[in-house]
Design an enzyme around this catalytic site. Structure first.
Site, PDB file in Angstrom:
ATOM      1  N   SER A  36      53.410  17.870  43.329  1.00 57.05           N
ATOM      2  CA  SER A  36      52.017  17.590  42.993  1.00 57.05           C
ATOM      3  C   SER A  36      51.160  17.540  44.255  1.00 57.05           C
ATOM      4  O   SER A  36      51.661  17.285  45.356  1.00 57.05           O
ATOM      5  CB  SER A  36      51.908  16.258  42.250  1.00 57.05           C
ATOM      6  OG  SER A  36      52.313  15.199  43.095  1.00 57.05           O
ATOM      7  N   ALA A  37      49.875  17.763  44.109  1.00 61.84           N
ATOM      8  CA  ALA A  37      48.959  17.728  45.242  1.00 61.84           C
ATOM      9  C   ALA A  37      48.931  16.356  45.897  1.00 61.84           C
ATOM     10  O   ALA A  37      48.790  16.245  47.112  1.00 61.84           O
ATOM     11  CB  ALA A  37      47.556  18.126  44.781  1.00 61.84           C
ATOM     12  N   CYS A  38      49.099  15.315  45.101  1.00 56.16           N
ATOM     13  CA  CYS A  38      49.022  13.964  45.659  1.00 56.16           C
ATOM     14  C   CYS A  38      50.242  13.618  46.506  1.00 56.16           C
ATOM     15  O   CYS A  38      50.229  12.635  47.232  1.00 56.16           O
ATOM     16  CB  CYS A  38      48.817  12.927  44.558  1.00 56.16           C
ATOM     17  SG  CYS A  38      50.136  12.874  43.346  1.00 56.16           S
ATOM     18  N   SER A  39      51.302  14.429  46.446  1.00 55.44           N
ATOM     19  CA  SER A  39      52.476  14.161  47.282  1.00 55.44           C
ATOM     20  C   SER A  39      52.690  15.272  48.305  1.00 55.44           C
ATOM     21  O   SER A  39      53.771  15.405  48.860  1.00 55.44           O
ATOM     22  CB  SER A  39      53.722  13.993  46.408  1.00 55.44           C
ATOM     23  OG  SER A  39      54.009  15.197  45.723  1.00 55.44           O
TER      24      SER A  39
END
Length: 59
Positions: A36-39
Site C-alpha cells: 500500500s502507499a501508506c507503507s
C-alpha cells in the site's frame, strides 16, 4: 454484491517473490505495487495483513 473500491485489485501468489513479479509486469508496461502507499519504503509486515494473520513472509 459486496462493496469494494472500484479499480482496486488484491491478488497474491504463494511462493512468488513480489519484486520479481513487479519487475516482470513493468517490462510489459503494467503498473502494479507490492504494497500500500501508506507503507511505501517500509520493510516491516503490513499491520493490516498481520492483524488478519496473513502470511507476512510472502508479502
Amino acid at each position: 454484491m459486496k462493496k469494494r473500491l472500484p479499480g482496486n485489485l488484491n491478488v497474491s501468489f504463494e511462493g512468488i517473490d513480489s519484486n520479481e513479479l513487479l519487475f516482470e509486469l513493468d517490462s510489459y508496461g503494467i503498473c502494479a505495487s507490492g504494497g500500500s502507499a501508506c507503507s511505501s519504503g517500509d520493510n516491516n509486515p503490513s499491520h493490516v495483513l498481520t492483524a488478519i494473520r496473513f502470511a507476512s513472509s510472502i508479502v
